[in-house]
Design an enzyme around this catalytic site. Structure first.
Site, PDB file in Angstrom:
ATOM      1  CG  ASP A 411      -1.898   1.030   1.535  1.00  0.00           C
ATOM      2  OD1 ASP A 411      -2.282   1.599   0.353  1.00  0.00           O
ATOM      3  OD2 ASP A 411      -1.866   1.499   2.494  1.00  0.00           O
ATOM      4  CE  LYS A 412       0.128   7.476  -2.111  1.00  0.00           C
ATOM      5  NZ  LYS A 412       0.412   8.385  -1.135  1.00  0.00           N
ATOM      6  CD  GLU A 515      -6.164  23.064  -0.242  1.00  0.00           C
ATOM      7  OE1 GLU A 515      -7.513  22.818   0.552  1.00  0.00           O
ATOM      8  OE2 GLU A 515      -6.504  24.051  -1.218  1.00  0.00           O
ATOM      9  CG  PHE A 556      -8.700  20.310  -7.117  1.00  0.00           C
ATOM     10  CD1 PHE A 556      -7.367  20.439  -7.777  1.00  0.00           C
ATOM     11  CD2 PHE A 556      -9.278  19.274  -7.020  1.00  0.00           C
ATOM     12  CE1 PHE A 556      -6.689  19.094  -7.932  1.00  0.00           C
ATOM     13  CE2 PHE A 556      -8.618  18.160  -7.194  1.00  0.00           C
ATOM     14  CZ  PHE A 556      -7.512  18.233  -7.892  1.00  0.00           C
ATOM     15  NE  ARG A 613       1.533  15.056  -2.787  1.00  0.00           N
ATOM     16  CZ  ARG A 613       0.823  14.192  -2.377  1.00  0.00           C
ATOM     17  NH1 ARG A 613       1.416  13.105  -1.763  1.00  0.00           N
ATOM     18  NH2 ARG A 613      -0.561  14.003  -2.794  1.00  0.00           N
ATOM     19  N   GLY A 694      -4.817   3.349  -3.305  1.00  0.00           N
ATOM     20  CA  GLY A 694      -6.218   3.923  -3.807  1.00  0.00           C
ATOM     21  C   GLY A 694      -5.919   5.651  -4.140  1.00  0.00           C
ATOM     22  CE  LYS A 813      -5.161  -0.810  -2.178  1.00  0.00           C
ATOM     23  NZ  LYS A 813      -4.548  -0.154  -0.802  1.00  0.00           N
ATOM     24  CG  ASP A 833      -1.795   2.104   6.381  1.00  0.00           C
ATOM     25  OD1 ASP A 833      -1.979   1.989   5.350  1.00  0.00           O
ATOM     26  OD2 ASP A 833      -2.022   3.436   7.069  1.00  0.00           O
ATOM     27  CG  ASP A 837      -3.863  -1.504   2.616  1.00  0.00           C
ATOM     28  OD1 ASP A 837      -4.152  -1.329   1.611  1.00  0.00           O
ATOM     29  OD2 ASP A 837      -3.599  -0.793   3.749  1.00  0.00           O
TER      30      ASP A 837
END
Lengths: 1209, 307
Positions: A411-412, A515, A556, A613, A694, A813, A833, A837
């Site tokens: 997972d990220k 943000e 946005f 980023r 995700g 996944k 985590d 997942d």
């Protein structure tokens, strides 16, 4: 929300709910759920599950029968029970019953103790969860009740940051309009906050007295596991109100930014969506387990074969020889023919030879794995000091599989990254700030760093904010207009909400951590966003409060990849501030300052190269006239009936042009410590790492770069984002073609792409030399995972060095993991985590949960848990590798010693008329496996090490034998068996040869049966002890103790069993009286034992030595050579080097939903006090929420996540 | 399971060598010096032992006289089991070319007699042979009781099938008058057998002690009349009986019958010596070849390392 016009027929009788009451039938057939608020009696009729959760299996009374029943479902245990029964038949029995029952009872007892301990902990955790406190409204007052006492139909009160106890219908909350914010990380892993709203009629029920009178009834769907769907109806006061997922608070969510809320329990305990989703834990078996089962079956077949041979031998012998011997020993009454005698001897031999299927095998394997699990739990190097969490092996049955992992699915968010955004660098009008020290920002280098920038001048500064470059603050302090405008933009152009509990204590509620980081940065540099109303924004600029009029938020979205605000400053100047992705924004800039543009671009590239980023900031002055016209156009567009979105977009587009570049920001999505190093190391160990997240594609790719999965040295990164089957197929095909056509590819007869059949493809693609990476998004993955394309996808993905799947659902996944598991026959490990997942953690061979986070779902579902991703390298390369090595050595030795032990009977069969006579004393047979030879091999299985742990980190290649399954496979098994048989031949025939001729030194016979038994047993024990000594590579004091101890115990027991005392007490039980001292006093016997040992062991030593010289493995080489180490280290360093040449990557990485701009402008989410300040036109009450949801579902791209449909029958 | 987040104190694992897998240990490595020296040493040892054994075996002289065919008439008589009590004698002359010095042992050797059959070996009663409980014949099937239900003493198949040939060694110097060679019948059993495992029932008179039992069906005389010359050599304590009761491991076996002298001497068999010699030689050969391979590869290994 309004009630849909057409009502389903079922509920056509308006007003009260249909009055039939229905006892809830058996589980699983519940058709609908009805729950009436504050009416426990009514709800009890349905016998809904209570909120009590039970994961334990036994209680004190049921433990013994249930556990025994379970244990006898194991084939091995049943087999031994069967043997035991066989032994009770006197005609067949060739061994005393205790030779089987003692080990069997021992095995059953050990397993039972283990099960009991496991269940005890389950009881404990159940109790702990069930006894969490919640406030329940009972008879008009709030009472503290444990979770387990919460019933369907109860109204419970939740406070900020509390876990939701059950699935609730939100009734009212502290926030206006019944709004309520929740974090669903436990459920789907998304960390951004979500909004839930009570239906208008109930949102007014703010106080307890009114809630206590609430008697609405909910009729809704039965319990299910769909997290994003809910449909039901509330019947109250003679009217019906449709309910959707938007009104629900699910168990496992956490209430955020909401002081309190009330909810009506709809599903409780096992019926909650969380528990329904948790699924049944599949029992995981390792590949060694499966191999072991196969081997045991083979051995069993072998046993039957030996039995048949000996039975035939017996029949022939009885026919040819036995008939003449009958004068001395007539047949048993039951035996009437040689054939029948053979038949009986078959069963007798099955009993005697049963030790080839070692009963203690399974229990020993479990003990070893348990030991390995404890080593993981005890490992200080896997203890996270910050979170005070040690690593935990939650499953004790998988340890050796850790040494065979080939694919890691990670997972990220929360796993690779900390989900903390840090304002790390910025470029202001062509000057880059923040680039002071080393790029990676290692904590380890803290000592070398100067003090962080001191923000004490600013009383409103966030103490936690850290920035290292003092020059930026100097620029702000000296009044650099660019710097001021830069931070002004950051303090104005966002959708963050502020909260000021006490004077000067500001809290920002940001929808995305990015943000939050930007606004906090501005705050610390003296541009403090203080408060906002729908029409104004108040900012403290260097200590003075300035209120800007907020004219418009150009929100946005995924296509625009930018957001803007139009504000009027106190002087009356109108200015548009815009921040957005560089790729988009750079095209919309005023072209004049070319130089600034190019330096900023350089900075952007630099930032992107470091995996940061990035965002570009720009502004534009608008004159009053133009703005007036534009606002008009915007109003028209927003009122348009058709294609409102497009029109608005073009209006926005119009104003966001010719902007002046201000600078750029770089936010570090903080990786967990040591992630890039871990990934590099695992890659060197030939482990493929796939990231399944995700999150959005940009974010995921960015993280891919920052953790060095993707590098700019890569030949190509394929991005698959097709929306249709054809597109995806085409994109995958192109990717494959590119890989094959590239000059790097090793063309193994591959010239004609048309000829490629899908069967040949994998092998061809394996040979691809260039480094490729694949990025695939969720909607494409949905097509790629379909049955006809999954192989194509798998081939493509497996040929790539790195694979990143973004925007994937939890189910996908799991599907990806399943796909690899199914077709690659490789061991997979999933690490994550969050609750999203869980499915993949459960699907993979090994699931690892990151612990120490707030959510524990992943940890609960996992097999191993620790709190840092970097511990994965230790888990795999050290613990996993050792576990695998130890287990393999253990199994080899175990099969060897049992064959050496048992096959002797087979040879003896040819000399004793196949009469099922054992070679050894029956006590020896009983104790051999459980006393004489068990502990040394257990000690080896638990403690052995081939190379020190540092080496296995230095040479990741040492991990490869596990992946290739080299140390224990069918071939190795046959080698062990062959060695065992060889040993058995020698331990039988050498004493046979000696005994046939030799006599004792007093001239009397040596070749009596008992002396022979003692000689063979002693030489066997010595041979296998020497063998374990050779197999043990790491002689600790414990190994010494066990090996020498086993030998000592053997002789002690031997002499005790053969002592006069025992014989006097039980003359018929201890027949070997005096045998030990008479036999072992003979030099002949000792010479025989020595000879046997030498002949058994020497070839093994020679073989191993030659193998070491001729074909040394890497571990052998590592042990020998320090030179190699240095060389590889250098290589290692090379690979870690960061490629500085970088490509441009857009990093508009807001992970928040769009639509919050509208929310702010509508004032919906603001307190009444602040609302009073602004006289704004109210818009239709639900439109913002509607559009919010619609957009969200659009961006998610899956129709299933769409808005709730109107109720239909 | 929430125990992960609870018990926050003292969660740091102990820093003990055991728990951190840092136990001091010897790492076993098959080094060239170790292996080769081990092989040479083993080779030397085996060769030495082998040569000693062969030499000592050479000093042993063995004469084996098969009388199955020569005493064919007796064998034929015995083929019919009912003739077990009929006497039959035959004599076999043999010639000693050189004198036998030291101990002389006389064995009887049986071919293809399966004393090691599972049921045969179990068919005895140790408690009866211990003299404590003459009536305990439970494990003696199929020779536990006679037809009329009297317990057999000694019971069981082993006792019943006792080797009861009488062998007399006579010395024919020159004439036809044979001189009987006096052979000792004592000292042919284990001490533990004679004094622990076998005991006569306690009684003044052996025949009364065995009252209430009957002789095994194939026996000519009851157990208390086995040796008429030596009253101490009767009952369960008869040496021939004890020797027979120690069942042989293989179907071909020899048992000590009588002995002539009592001087300790090395009596290992020839095969063991040969095996040792062969093992020693092979080990030496192996160690030489291994050393050769090792030395050959050493250069290669060094090359590999330096690469």
């Amino acid at each position: 929300m309004t009630v849909p016009k057409e009502m389903p027929e079922k509920w056509a009788r308006a007003g009260a709910p249909p009055s039939w009451s229905r006892k809830k039938p058996s589980w699983g057939t519940e058709e609908e759920r009805r729950a009436r608020a504050n009416d426990r009696e009514y709800n009890e009729k349905f016998q809904y599950a209570s909120n009590c959760i039970k994961t334990s299996k036994y209680n004190i009374l049921t433990f013994l029968p249930v556990n025994l029943f379970e244990q006898f479902q194991e084939v091995a245990n049943t087999y031994f029970l069967f043997l035991l029964i066989l032994q009770l038949i006197p005609q067949v029995s060739s061994l005393s019953w205790f030779t089987t029952i003692v080990p069997l009872v021992l095995v059953l007892a050990v397993t039972a103790v283990k099960d009991a301990t496991d269940d005890y902990f389950r009881h404990k955790s159940d109790n702990q969860v069930n006894n969490r406190q919640s406030q329940v409204l009972i008879r008009g007052s709030l009472q503290q009740e444990p979770w387990m006492n919460v019933c369907v139909g109860d109204i419970i009160k939740l406070e900020n940051n509390q876990f939701v106890a059950a699935d609730l219908l939100l009734l009212s909350s502290s926030e206006p309009h019944g709004l309520c914010y929740i974090e669903t990380a436990e459920l789907d892993g998304e960390t951004n906050m979500k909004v839930r709203q009570a239906i208008p009629v109930t949102s007014e029920l703010g106080d307890i007295s009114r809630l206590a009178k609430f008697d609405g009834e909910v009729v809704c769907e039965p319990p299910n596991n769909k997290l994003d769907r809910f449909s039901g109806t509330l019947y109250w006061k003679e009217s019906k109100f449709p309910l959707s997922n938007q009104n629900m608070l699910l168990r496992g969510c956490v209430l955020r930014n909401t002081e309190w809320c009330f909810g009506l329990v709809v599903f409780a305990g096992p019926d909650t969506k969380l528990m329904q989703n948790s699924g049944r834990t599949k029992f995981k078996r390792t590949s060694i387990d499966r191999l072991m089962n196969t081997l045991v079956l083979w051995i069993f077949g072998f046993l039957v074969c030996m039995g048949v041979i000996l039975a035939i031998g017996n029949a022939i012998w009885e026919h040819e020889v036995g008939t003449r011997f009958q004068a001395y020993l007539p047949w048993d009454e039951a035996v009437d023919s040689a054939f029948f005698s053979g038949f009986l001897s078959f069963w007798s031999y099955i009993i005697i030879l049963n030790t080839v299927v070692p009963i203690s095998l399974y229990v020993s394997v479990e003990v070893i794995r348990l030991g390995h699990s404890y080593f993981i739990n005890w490992d200080k190097k896997m203890f996270c000091a910050k979170k005070r969490t040690p690593a935990e092996a939650r499953t004790t049955t998988l340890s050796e599989e850790l040494g065979q992992v080939e694919y890691v699915f990670s997972d990220k968010t929360g796993t690779l990254t900390q989900n903390i955004m840090v304002f790390s660098k910025c470029s202001v009008s062509g000057r880059s700030y923040g680039d002071v020290f080393d790029v990676l920002g290692h904590k380890a280098e803290l000592g070398e760093r100067p003090e962080p920038v001191d923000f004490s001048f600013n009383p409103l500064a966030d103490k936690k904010f850290v920035f290292w470059d003092p020059s930026l603050l100097e620029a702000v302090k000296t009044g650099d207009p660019h710097a001021h405008e830069f931070f002004r933009l950051l303090s104005l152009c966002h959708t963050v909400m502020s909260e000021e509990k006490n004077e000067g204590e500001l809290y920002y509620k940001a929808q995305s951590p990015d943000e939050g980081a930007l606004v906090t940065a501005a705050r610390n540099f003296g541009f403090v966003f203080r408060s906002r109303t729908p029409k104004t924004i108040t900012v403290h600029e260097m200590g003075t409060a300035v209120t800007y009029q907020l004219l418009a938020i150009l929100d946005f979205n995924n296509i625009r990849k930018r957001m803007s605000v139009i504000v009027r400053n106190p002087e009356g100047r109108i200015r548009l501030y815009c921040k957005g992705a560089d790729t988009i924004l750079l095209d919309r800039l005023h072209p004049s300052p070319q130089e600034l543009l190019s330096t900023t671009t350089d900075h952007l590239n630099e930032y992107a190269g470091e995996g940061l980023r990035t965002l570009v900031l720009a502004y534009k002055d608008l004159d009053e006239e133009y703005y007036g016209g534009w606002a008009q156009r915007r109003l028209q567009a927003s009122l348009a009936q058709d294609s409102r979105e497009d029109r608005l977009a073009s209006v926005y587009e119009e104003v966001e042009s010719d902007m002046v570049l201000l600078g750029a920001t770089a936010i570090e999505d903080k990786l967990q410590q040591g992630v890039p190093e871990t990934i590099a190391l695992l890659t060197l160990a030939n482990i493929k790492i796939w990231v399944l997240t995700g999150d959005k594609q940009e974010t995921a790719v960015n993280i891919g770069y920052s953790c060095k999965m993707l590098t700019d040295d890569m030949t190509e990164v394929f991005i698959v984002t097709g929306h249709t089957v054809l597109e995806v197929r085409e994109e995958l095909r192109k990717a494959r073609e590119k890989m094959l056509d590239s000059p790097h590819a090793v063309g193994n007869g591959f010239t004609c792409p048309e000829k490629r059949s899908s069967a040949k493809l994998p092998s061809a693609l394996e040979a691809v030399a260039g480094e490729y990476a694949l990025v695939i998004s969720g909607h494409s993955l949905a097509h790629a995972l379909e049955a006809d394309m999954e192989l194509e996808f798998l081939e493509t993905a497996c040929a790539c060095r790195a694979v990143i799947c973004c925007r994937v659902t939890p189910l996908q996944k799991a599907q990806v993991v399943e796909l690899v598991k199914k077709h690659k026959k490789a061991v997979t490990l999933a690490i994550g985590d969050g609750a999203n997942d869980v499915s993949m953690i459960k699907t993979a061979h090994i699931g690892v949960g990151i612990s120490g986070q707030e959510g524990i779902q992943a940890v609960l579902a996992s097999d191993y848990s620790f709190s840092q991703f970097k511990f994965l390298q230790r888990l795999l390369l050290v613990h996993g590798r050792w576990s695998y090595l130890r287990m393999c050595k253990f199994l080899c030795y175990f099969f060897y010693k049992n064959f050496a032990f048992t096959m002797v009977h087979f040879w003896f069969g040819f000399f004793c008329g196949f009469s099922a006579q054992t070679v050894y004393d029956q006590y020896f047979i009983t104790l051999y496996n459980i006393v004489y030879t068990s502990l040394p091999v257990l000690a080896m299985g638990v403690f052995d090490q081939d190379v020190p742990e540092q080496r296995s980190m230095e040479y990741p290649k040492l991990y490869e034998p596990g992946q290739l399954n080299l140390l224990f496979n069918k071939r190795e098994f046959f080698i062990c068996i062959a060695q065992g048989i060889y040993t058995s031949v020698l331990t039988f025939f050498i004493p046979y040869g000696v005994f046939a001729e030799a006599t004792r030194d007093d001239g009397s016979q040596l070749a009596d049966y008992q002396s022979f038994a003692v000689t063979v047993a002693t030489s066997l024990v010595i041979v296998v002890s020497v063998q374990i000594g050779l197999d043990t590579g790491y002689w600790t004091a414990i190994n010494h103790f066990f090996i020498w101890g086993s030998l000592a115990v053997y002789f002690a027991i031997l002499f005790a069993m053969h002592s006069n005392g025992l014989f006097d007490m039980f003359p018929n039980q201890f027949r070997f009286v005096g045998n030990a001292q008479n036999t072992l006093a003979q030099p002949t016997v000792w010479l025989t034992i020595t000879l046997t040992t030498a002949v058994c062991v020497m070839p093994v030593v020679a073989f191993r030595f030659l193998k070491l010289s001729l074909k040394p493995g890497l571990s052998d080489t590592v042990r020998y050579s320090q030179l190699v180490r240095k060389k590889q280290k250098a290589q290692h360093r090379c690979l870690r080097r960061v490629g500085r040449t970088s490509s441009r990557r857009s990093g508009y990485a807001f992970s928040h939903q769009e639509g919050f701009g509208e929310l702010i402008m509508s004032g919906k989410n603001m307190r009444l006090s602040s609302l009073a300040l602004a006289g704004f036109a109210t818009r239709s009450s639900s439109s913002w929420l509607e559009s919010l949801r619609r957009r969200k579902s659009d961006s998610a791209g899956s129709p299933s996540a769409g808005p709730d449909k109107p109720l239909k029958g | 399971m929430k125990r992960t987040s609870e018990e926050s104190q003292s969660r740091l694992p102990d820093n003990s060598a055991l728990k951190q897998q840092q136990l001091p240990a010897y790492r076993l490595q098959l080094t060239a010096t170790g292996v080769l020296s081990g092989f040479f040493a083993t080779g030397v040892f085996c060769l030495g032992v082998g040569i000693i054994l062969i030499l000592s075996a050479k000093s042993i002289k063995e004469i084996e006289i098969k009388y199955t065919k020569i005493c064919g008439n007796c064998a034929k008589l015995r083929e019919d089991a009912t003739n077990f009590d009929k006497e039959c004698t035959c004599s076999i002359p043999f010639y000693l070319s050189e004198t036998m010095q030291g101990n002389v042992y006389m064995y009887y050797k049986l071919y293809g007699f399966y004393q090691n059959l599972y049921r045969y070996i179990l068919s005895r009663s140790n408690s009866q042979l211990l003299g404590t409980d003459l009536k305990d014949v439970g494990s003696c099937a199929p020779f536990s009781k006679s037809h009329d239900g009297t317990p057999i003493a000694p019971c069981g198949a082993i006792a019943n099938s006792i080797f009861n040939d009488t062998i007399i060694l006579s010395y024919n110097l020159n004439s036809s008058i044979p001189i009987e060679v006096p052979m000792l019948r004592s000292g042919i059993t284990w001490w533990t057998d004679k004094y622990v495992k076998f005991q006569n029932p306690r009684s003044k008179n052996l025949s009364t002690a065995f009252a209430g039992t009957t002789k095994p069906p194939s026996w000519v005389k009851p157990v208390y009349e086995l040796d008429k010359e030596d009253p101490e050599n009767n009952g369960f304590l008869n040496d021939d009986f004890i020797v027979w009761m120690r069942a042989a491991a293989f179907p071909t076996f020899k048992k000590l019958y009588r002995r002539l002298n009592r001087i300790q001497y090395f009596t290992e068999g020839l095969p063991a010596g040969l095996a040792y010699t062969v093992t020693g030689a092979v080990t030496w050969l192996a160690s030489f070849s291994m050393m050769a391979i090792h030395l050959m590869l050493k250069d290669r290994k060094m090359f590999f390392i330096q690469q």
